[in-house]
Enzyme design. Structure first.
Site, PDB file in Angstrom:
ATOM      1  N   ASP A   1       0.994  -1.100  -0.008  1.00  0.00           N
ATOM      2  CA  ASP A   1      -0.100  -0.063   0.115  1.00  0.00           C
ATOM      3  C   ASP A   1       0.806   1.329   0.098  1.00  0.00           C
ATOM      4  O   ASP A   1       0.415   2.237  -0.580  1.00  0.00           O
ATOM      5  CB  ASP A   1      -0.910   0.036   1.177  1.00  0.00           C
ATOM      6  CG  ASP A   1      -0.491  -0.289   2.502  1.00  0.00           C
ATOM      7  OD1 ASP A   1       0.767  -0.463   2.589  1.00  0.00           O
ATOM      8  OD2 ASP A   1      -0.996  -0.155   3.541  1.00  0.00           O
TER       9      ASP A   1
ATOM     10  N   THR B   1       3.238  -8.314  -1.727  1.00  0.00           N
ATOM     11  CA  THR B   1       3.446  -7.985  -0.307  1.00  0.00           C
ATOM     12  C   THR B   1       3.122  -9.419   0.325  1.00  0.00           C
ATOM     13  O   THR B   1       2.005  -9.981   0.165  1.00  0.00           O
ATOM     14  CB  THR B   1       2.794  -6.982   0.436  1.00  0.00           C
ATOM     15  OG1 THR B   1       2.789  -7.245   1.855  1.00  0.00           O
ATOM     16  CG2 THR B   1       1.403  -6.771   0.021  1.00  0.00           C
TER      17      THR B   1
ATOM     18  N   ASP C   1       1.835  -9.763   2.954  1.00  0.00           N
ATOM     19  CA  ASP C   1       0.798  -9.427   3.888  1.00  0.00           C
ATOM     20  C   ASP C   1      -0.424  -9.940   3.550  1.00  0.00           C
ATOM     21  O   ASP C   1      -1.519  -9.953   4.373  1.00  0.00           O
ATOM     22  CB  ASP C   1       0.903  -8.021   4.515  1.00  0.00           C
ATOM     23  CG  ASP C   1       1.983  -7.691   5.281  1.00  0.00           C
ATOM     24  OD1 ASP C   1       2.712  -8.639   5.731  1.00  0.00           O
ATOM     25  OD2 ASP C   1       2.261  -6.437   5.611  1.00  0.00           O
TER      26      ASP C   1
ATOM     27  N   ARG D   1       1.999  -6.380  10.239  1.00  0.00           N
ATOM     28  CA  ARG D   1       1.746  -5.392  11.334  1.00  0.00           C
ATOM     29  C   ARG D   1       0.234  -4.900  11.455  1.00  0.00           C
ATOM     30  O   ARG D   1      -0.337  -4.766  12.524  1.00  0.00           O
ATOM     31  CB  ARG D   1       2.303  -3.886  10.820  1.00  0.00           C
ATOM     32  CG  ARG D   1       3.528  -3.480  11.655  1.00  0.00           C
ATOM     33  CD  ARG D   1       4.192  -2.318  10.961  1.00  0.00           C
ATOM     34  NE  ARG D   1       4.332  -2.159   9.694  1.00  0.00           N
ATOM     35  CZ  ARG D   1       5.286  -2.100   9.102  1.00  0.00           C
ATOM     36  NH1 ARG D   1       6.689  -1.768   9.338  1.00  0.00           N
ATOM     37  NH2 ARG D   1       5.028  -2.076   7.433  1.00  0.00           N
TER      38      ARG D   1
HETATM   39  O1  F6P Z   1       4.727  -5.568   4.566  1.00  0.00           O
HETATM   40  C1  F6P Z   1       5.717  -6.689   4.752  1.00  0.00           C
HETATM   41  C2  F6P Z   1       6.151  -6.715   6.056  1.00  0.00           C
HETATM   42  O2  F6P Z   1       7.145  -7.832   5.951  1.00  0.00           O
HETATM   43  C3  F6P Z   1       5.108  -6.902   7.195  1.00  0.00           C
HETATM   44  O3  F6P Z   1       4.619  -8.287   7.430  1.00  0.00           O
HETATM   45  C4  F6P Z   1       6.113  -6.251   8.430  1.00  0.00           C
HETATM   46  O4  F6P Z   1       5.467  -5.703   9.396  1.00  0.00           O
HETATM   47  C5  F6P Z   1       7.190  -5.510   7.387  1.00  0.00           C
HETATM   48  O5  F6P Z   1       7.200  -5.665   6.389  1.00  0.00           O
HETATM   49  C6  F6P Z   1       8.696  -5.237   8.070  1.00  0.00           C
HETATM   50  O6  F6P Z   1       9.329  -4.459   7.482  1.00  0.00           O
HETATM   51  P1  F6P Z   1      10.924  -4.059   7.419  1.00  0.00           P
HETATM   52  O7  F6P Z   1      11.570  -5.396   6.687  1.00  0.00           O
HETATM   53  O8  F6P Z   1      11.144  -2.678   6.623  1.00  0.00           O
HETATM   54  O9  F6P Z   1      11.281  -4.192   8.791  1.00  0.00           O
END
Ligand code: F6P
Length: 328
Positions: A107, A130, A132, A176
Protein backbone atom coordinates in the site's frame (compact mmCIF):
# COMPACT_ATOMS: atom_id res chain seq x y z
CA UNK A 1 -7.53 6.35 -26.81
CA UNK A 2 -4.38 4.20 -27.01
CA UNK A 3 -1.34 6.08 -25.74
CA UNK A 4 1.84 6.20 -27.75
CA UNK A 5 4.05 4.33 -25.31
CA UNK A 6 7.62 3.55 -26.35
CA UNK A 7 9.52 3.19 -23.08
CA UNK A 8 8.32 1.52 -19.86
CA UNK A 9 10.13 1.22 -16.53
CA UNK A 10 9.49 -1.30 -13.76
CA UNK A 11 10.40 -1.07 -10.08
CA UNK A 12 9.87 -2.97 -6.83
CA UNK A 13 9.29 -0.99 -3.64
CA UNK A 14 8.58 -1.60 0.07
CA UNK A 15 9.12 -5.06 1.56
CA UNK A 16 10.38 -7.66 -0.91
CA UNK A 17 8.15 -10.66 -1.59
CA UNK A 18 8.81 -14.02 -3.27
CA UNK A 19 7.46 -13.93 -6.83
CA UNK A 20 8.63 -10.37 -7.53
CA UNK A 21 11.34 -11.70 -9.85
CA UNK A 22 8.87 -13.81 -11.82
CA UNK A 23 6.80 -10.66 -12.15
CA UNK A 24 9.73 -8.46 -13.26
CA UNK A 25 10.59 -11.09 -15.89
CA UNK A 26 7.01 -11.05 -17.18
CA UNK A 27 6.87 -7.25 -17.33
CA UNK A 28 10.18 -6.97 -19.18
CA UNK A 29 9.46 -9.72 -21.67
CA UNK A 30 5.87 -8.66 -22.38
CA UNK A 31 7.13 -5.15 -23.09
CA UNK A 32 9.91 -6.36 -25.39
CA UNK A 33 7.52 -8.71 -27.21
CA UNK A 34 5.38 -5.65 -27.96
CA UNK A 35 8.33 -3.62 -29.28
CA UNK A 36 8.72 -1.46 -26.15
CA UNK A 37 12.09 -0.39 -24.73
CA UNK A 38 12.19 -1.65 -21.16
CA UNK A 39 13.99 -0.16 -18.15
CA UNK A 40 14.51 -1.30 -14.57
CA UNK A 41 14.67 1.17 -11.68
CA UNK A 42 16.98 -0.05 -8.91
CA UNK A 43 16.00 0.36 -5.23
CA UNK A 44 12.40 1.36 -5.84
CA UNK A 45 11.45 5.05 -5.72
CA UNK A 46 14.91 5.80 -4.32
CA UNK A 47 16.36 4.77 -7.70
CA UNK A 48 14.09 7.23 -9.49
CA UNK A 49 15.44 10.01 -7.31
CA UNK A 50 19.09 9.00 -7.78
CA UNK A 51 18.67 8.14 -11.47
CA UNK A 52 19.55 4.51 -10.87
CA UNK A 53 17.77 3.38 -14.03
CA UNK A 54 19.07 0.68 -16.36
CA UNK A 55 17.93 -0.67 -19.73
CA UNK A 56 16.65 -4.24 -19.62
CA UNK A 57 16.54 -6.80 -22.40
CA UNK A 58 15.01 -10.27 -22.52
CA UNK A 59 18.25 -11.90 -21.32
CA UNK A 60 18.57 -9.55 -18.34
CA UNK A 61 15.73 -11.46 -16.73
CA UNK A 62 16.98 -14.97 -17.57
CA UNK A 63 17.22 -17.47 -14.71
CA UNK A 64 15.46 -15.36 -12.10
CA UNK A 65 11.98 -16.90 -12.06
CA UNK A 66 12.93 -19.24 -9.20
CA UNK A 67 14.68 -16.64 -7.03
CA UNK A 68 13.27 -15.00 -3.90
CA UNK A 69 13.85 -11.30 -3.18
CA UNK A 70 14.01 -8.84 -6.06
CA UNK A 71 16.84 -8.46 -8.57
CA UNK A 72 15.86 -4.79 -8.88
CA UNK A 73 16.40 -4.32 -5.11
CA UNK A 74 13.92 -2.41 -3.03
CA UNK A 75 13.73 0.35 -0.43
CA UNK A 76 11.32 2.30 1.72
CA UNK A 77 11.91 5.85 0.46
CA UNK A 78 10.84 8.85 2.55
CA UNK A 79 12.15 11.42 0.05
CA UNK A 80 9.65 10.26 -2.57
CA UNK A 81 6.88 11.44 -0.25
CA UNK A 82 7.98 15.06 -0.79
CA UNK A 83 7.11 17.22 -3.82
CA UNK A 84 10.82 17.88 -4.43
CA UNK A 85 11.58 14.13 -4.42
CA UNK A 86 8.77 13.45 -6.88
CA UNK A 87 9.85 16.25 -9.19
CA UNK A 88 13.42 14.96 -9.25
CA UNK A 89 12.15 11.45 -9.97
CA UNK A 90 10.10 12.79 -12.86
CA UNK A 91 13.11 14.63 -14.33
CA UNK A 92 15.03 11.36 -14.40
CA UNK A 93 12.16 9.54 -16.08
CA UNK A 94 12.08 12.24 -18.76
CA UNK A 95 15.84 11.93 -19.21
CA UNK A 96 15.28 8.32 -20.30
CA UNK A 97 12.08 9.25 -22.18
CA UNK A 98 10.12 6.84 -20.01
CA UNK A 99 6.39 7.19 -20.70
CA UNK A 100 4.92 4.71 -18.23
CA UNK A 101 5.68 2.89 -15.01
CA UNK A 102 4.90 -0.52 -13.50
CA UNK A 103 5.29 -0.56 -9.72
CA UNK A 104 5.29 -3.76 -7.66
CA UNK A 105 4.71 -3.45 -3.91
CA UNK A 106 2.24 -2.87 -1.10
CA UNK A 107 0.00 0.00 0.00
CA UNK A 108 2.90 2.43 0.59
CA UNK A 109 4.08 1.79 -2.96
CA UNK A 110 0.55 2.32 -4.29
CA UNK A 111 0.15 5.59 -2.39
CA UNK A 112 3.39 6.89 -3.93
CA UNK A 113 2.33 5.72 -7.40
CA UNK A 114 -1.03 7.45 -7.22
CA UNK A 115 0.43 10.77 -6.07
CA UNK A 116 3.18 10.59 -8.68
CA UNK A 117 0.72 9.81 -11.50
CA UNK A 118 -1.54 12.67 -10.44
CA UNK A 119 1.26 15.20 -10.07
CA UNK A 120 3.12 14.38 -13.29
CA UNK A 121 0.45 12.78 -15.50
CA UNK A 122 2.44 9.65 -16.08
CA UNK A 123 0.63 6.36 -16.73
CA UNK A 124 1.09 3.88 -13.91
CA UNK A 125 -0.07 0.32 -13.27
CA UNK A 126 0.47 -1.21 -9.82
CA UNK A 127 0.96 -4.88 -8.97
CA UNK A 128 0.15 -6.16 -5.44
CA UNK A 129 3.41 -7.57 -4.07
CA UNK A 130 3.56 -8.11 -0.30
CA UNK A 131 3.60 -11.17 1.92
CA UNK A 132 0.86 -9.54 4.06
CA UNK A 133 -2.00 -10.24 1.58
CA UNK A 134 -3.61 -6.98 2.64
CA UNK A 135 -4.55 -5.19 -0.57
CA UNK A 136 -8.14 -4.66 -1.55
CA UNK A 137 -8.98 -5.87 -5.07
CA UNK A 138 -6.81 -8.98 -5.18
CA UNK A 139 -7.67 -12.24 -3.45
CA UNK A 140 -3.95 -12.92 -3.18
CA UNK A 141 -0.89 -10.71 -3.20
CA UNK A 142 2.43 -11.82 -4.60
CA UNK A 143 4.54 -13.59 -1.98
CA UNK A 144 1.80 -14.48 0.45
CA UNK A 145 1.50 -18.11 -0.62
CA UNK A 146 5.26 -18.68 -0.33
CA UNK A 147 5.41 -16.88 3.03
CA UNK A 148 2.65 -18.96 4.51
CA UNK A 149 4.33 -22.15 3.30
CA UNK A 150 7.56 -20.97 4.95
CA UNK A 151 5.66 -20.36 8.20
CA UNK A 152 4.06 -23.78 8.03
CA UNK A 153 7.39 -25.50 7.46
CA UNK A 154 8.89 -23.71 10.47
CA UNK A 155 5.94 -24.37 12.79
CA UNK A 156 5.83 -28.06 11.83
CA UNK A 157 9.41 -28.27 13.09
CA UNK A 158 8.56 -26.35 16.24
CA UNK A 159 5.73 -28.79 16.89
CA UNK A 160 8.19 -31.70 16.89
CA UNK A 161 10.22 -30.19 19.68
CA UNK A 162 7.17 -28.74 21.51
CA UNK A 163 5.64 -32.21 21.61
CA UNK A 164 8.87 -33.93 22.69
CA UNK A 165 9.30 -31.58 25.66
CA UNK A 166 5.61 -31.00 26.47
CA UNK A 167 6.02 -27.25 25.95
CA UNK A 168 3.82 -24.29 25.10
CA UNK A 169 5.21 -22.24 22.19
CA UNK A 170 4.26 -18.70 21.24
CA UNK A 171 5.23 -18.18 17.61
CA UNK A 172 5.22 -14.64 16.23
CA UNK A 173 4.54 -14.17 12.53
CA UNK A 174 4.61 -11.03 10.34
CA UNK A 175 1.69 -8.75 9.64
CA UNK A 176 1.76 -5.30 11.21
CA UNK A 177 -1.84 -4.50 10.36
CA UNK A 178 -3.03 -7.73 8.82
CA UNK A 179 -3.65 -11.06 10.53
CA UNK A 180 -3.89 -12.91 7.25
CA UNK A 181 -0.60 -14.81 7.62
CA UNK A 182 -1.41 -15.65 11.24
CA UNK A 183 -4.94 -16.91 10.64
CA UNK A 184 -4.20 -19.04 7.59
CA UNK A 185 -1.04 -20.53 9.07
CA UNK A 186 -2.94 -21.31 12.29
CA UNK A 187 -5.40 -23.38 10.29
CA UNK A 188 -2.69 -25.10 8.26
CA UNK A 189 -0.55 -25.90 11.32
CA UNK A 190 -3.41 -26.87 13.62
CA UNK A 191 -2.39 -24.21 16.14
CA UNK A 192 -4.21 -24.18 19.47
CA UNK A 193 -4.90 -20.44 19.28
CA UNK A 194 -4.19 -17.38 17.14
CA UNK A 195 -3.99 -13.69 18.08
CA UNK A 196 -4.68 -11.16 15.32
CA UNK A 197 -4.28 -7.37 15.01
CA UNK A 198 -7.91 -7.08 13.88
CA UNK A 199 -9.39 -8.65 17.00
CA UNK A 200 -8.88 -7.87 20.64
CA UNK A 201 -8.57 -11.26 22.29
CA UNK A 202 -8.87 -11.39 26.03
CA UNK A 203 -5.87 -13.14 27.52
CA UNK A 204 -8.18 -14.69 30.15
CA UNK A 205 -10.05 -16.33 27.31
CA UNK A 206 -6.78 -17.62 25.86
CA UNK A 207 -5.72 -18.98 29.24
CA UNK A 208 -9.07 -20.70 29.67
CA UNK A 209 -8.63 -22.37 26.31
CA UNK A 210 -5.14 -23.57 27.25
CA UNK A 211 -6.44 -24.86 30.59
CA UNK A 212 -9.13 -26.90 28.85
CA UNK A 213 -6.44 -28.33 26.56
CA UNK A 214 -4.22 -29.26 29.51
CA UNK A 215 -7.18 -30.81 31.38
CA UNK A 216 -7.99 -32.96 28.33
CA UNK A 217 -4.40 -34.21 28.14
CA UNK A 218 -2.95 -31.92 25.50
CA UNK A 219 0.73 -32.38 26.10
CA UNK A 220 1.91 -29.34 24.12
CA UNK A 221 0.39 -26.29 22.49
CA UNK A 222 1.18 -23.71 19.82
CA UNK A 223 -0.18 -20.17 19.90
CA UNK A 224 0.40 -18.00 16.83
CA UNK A 225 0.75 -14.28 17.54
CA UNK A 226 0.57 -11.72 14.77
CA UNK A 227 3.32 -9.08 15.21
CA UNK A 228 0.66 -6.36 15.11
CA UNK A 229 -1.42 -7.74 17.97
CA UNK A 230 -2.61 -4.84 20.13
CA UNK A 231 -1.58 -6.41 23.47
CA UNK A 232 2.01 -6.86 22.31
CA UNK A 233 4.23 -9.34 20.54
CA UNK A 234 4.84 -12.98 21.41
CA UNK A 235 7.23 -12.19 24.30
CA UNK A 236 4.66 -9.91 26.00
CA UNK A 237 1.80 -12.36 25.55
CA UNK A 238 3.92 -15.29 26.78
CA UNK A 239 4.89 -13.31 29.90
CA UNK A 240 1.26 -12.43 30.71
CA UNK A 241 0.05 -15.97 30.16
CA UNK A 242 2.84 -17.51 32.23
CA UNK A 243 1.92 -15.33 35.21
CA UNK A 244 -1.50 -17.00 35.39
CA UNK A 245 -1.00 -20.36 33.72
CA UNK A 246 2.16 -22.20 34.52
CA UNK A 247 1.24 -25.70 33.43
CA UNK A 248 3.78 -25.96 30.61
CA UNK A 249 7.35 -24.90 30.12
CA UNK A 250 6.94 -21.87 27.80
CA UNK A 251 9.07 -20.85 24.80
CA UNK A 252 8.89 -18.03 22.25
CA UNK A 253 9.96 -18.07 18.60
CA UNK A 254 9.93 -14.98 16.37
CA UNK A 255 9.95 -16.08 12.75
CA UNK A 256 10.82 -12.58 11.48
CA UNK A 257 12.31 -11.91 8.08
CA UNK A 258 12.81 -15.53 7.10
CA UNK A 259 9.14 -15.28 6.10
CA UNK A 260 10.09 -12.86 3.33
CA UNK A 261 12.73 -14.97 1.61
CA UNK A 262 12.98 -18.21 -0.30
CA UNK A 263 12.21 -19.56 -3.71
CA UNK A 264 8.64 -18.63 -4.74
CA UNK A 265 5.97 -21.32 -4.76
CA UNK A 266 4.44 -22.36 -8.09
CA UNK A 267 1.42 -20.24 -7.15
CA UNK A 268 3.51 -17.09 -6.74
CA UNK A 269 5.52 -17.73 -9.91
CA UNK A 270 2.33 -18.11 -11.92
CA UNK A 271 0.61 -15.17 -10.21
CA UNK A 272 3.69 -12.96 -10.77
CA UNK A 273 3.82 -13.96 -14.44
CA UNK A 274 0.11 -13.30 -14.97
CA UNK A 275 0.13 -9.94 -13.19
CA UNK A 276 3.29 -8.73 -14.94
CA UNK A 277 1.92 -9.73 -18.35
CA UNK A 278 -1.42 -8.07 -17.62
CA UNK A 279 0.19 -4.87 -16.30
CA UNK A 280 2.05 -4.15 -19.54
CA UNK A 281 -0.93 -5.07 -21.71
CA UNK A 282 -3.10 -2.69 -19.66
CA UNK A 283 -0.60 0.15 -20.07
CA UNK A 284 -0.57 -0.43 -23.82
CA UNK A 285 -4.37 -0.26 -23.84
CA UNK A 286 -4.25 3.10 -22.07
CA UNK A 287 -5.15 2.07 -18.50
CA UNK A 288 -3.59 4.08 -15.71
CA UNK A 289 -3.76 4.47 -11.92
CA UNK A 290 -5.08 0.93 -11.71
CA UNK A 291 -3.98 -2.16 -9.86
CA UNK A 292 -4.02 -5.52 -11.64
CA UNK A 293 -5.16 -8.21 -9.22
CA UNK A 294 -6.52 -11.73 -9.01
CA UNK A 295 -10.23 -12.17 -8.29
CA UNK A 296 -11.45 -15.72 -8.43
CA UNK A 297 -9.24 -17.01 -11.21
CA UNK A 298 -9.45 -13.85 -13.30
CA UNK A 299 -7.12 -10.90 -13.59
CA UNK A 300 -9.13 -7.76 -12.83
CA UNK A 301 -8.46 -4.04 -12.56
CA UNK A 302 -9.15 -2.05 -9.40
CA UNK A 303 -8.54 1.70 -9.35
CA UNK A 304 -5.76 2.81 -7.01
CA UNK A 305 -8.32 5.05 -5.30
CA UNK A 306 -10.45 2.03 -4.44
CA UNK A 307 -7.51 -0.25 -3.61
CA UNK A 308 -6.27 2.34 -1.12
CA UNK A 309 -9.55 3.26 0.54
CA UNK A 310 -11.31 -0.05 0.94
CA UNK A 311 -10.17 -2.19 3.83
CA UNK A 312 -8.55 -5.30 2.47
CA UNK A 313 -8.61 -8.09 4.97
CA UNK A 314 -12.04 -8.40 6.50
CA UNK A 315 -11.46 -10.69 9.40
CA UNK A 316 -12.93 -14.03 8.45
CA UNK A 317 -14.70 -14.73 11.75
CA UNK A 318 -15.88 -18.10 10.47
CA UNK A 319 -12.27 -19.21 9.96
CA UNK A 320 -11.31 -17.90 13.39
CA UNK A 321 -14.19 -19.79 14.96
CA UNK A 322 -13.14 -22.88 13.01
CA UNK A 323 -9.57 -22.78 14.39
CA UNK A 324 -11.10 -22.84 17.87
CA UNK A 325 -13.35 -25.79 17.13
CA UNK A 326 -10.64 -27.80 15.39
CA UNK A 327 -8.10 -27.30 18.16
CA UNK A 328 -10.10 -28.76 21.06
O1 F6P B 1 4.85 -5.48 4.59
C1 F6P B 1 5.58 -6.65 4.67
C2 F6P B 1 6.25 -6.78 6.02
O2 F6P B 1 7.03 -7.96 6.00
C3 F6P B 1 5.32 -6.74 7.22
O3 F6P B 1 4.69 -7.97 7.48
C4 F6P B 1 6.27 -6.32 8.31
O4 F6P B 1 5.58 -5.72 9.37
C5 F6P B 1 7.17 -5.33 7.60
O5 F6P B 1 7.13 -5.67 6.23
C6 F6P B 1 8.59 -5.30 8.07
O6 F6P B 1 9.27 -4.31 7.36
P1 F6P B 1 10.85 -4.12 7.36
O7 F6P B 1 11.46 -5.24 6.58
O8 F6P B 1 11.07 -2.81 6.70
O9 F6P B 1 11.29 -4.17 8.78
Amino acid sequence: MKPNIKNIAVLTSGGDAPGMNACIRAVVRTGIYNGINMFGVLQGYQGLITNNIIPMDARSVSNIIHLGGTVLKTARCLEFKTDEGMDLAYEHLKLHQIDALVVIGGDGTFTGARRFAQRHHINVIAIPGTIDNDLYGSDFTLGYDTAINTVIEAIDKIRDTADSHDRLFFVEVMGRDSGCIALRSAIACGAEAVLLPEKATSLDELIKQLEVGAATKKSSSIVIVSEGHKQGGAYDIAKHVKEKFNHYDTKVTILGHLQRGGSPSSFDRILGSRLGYAAVNELLKGSTQQMVGLRGNDIRLTSLDEALTEHSFKLESDLLEMTKVLSI
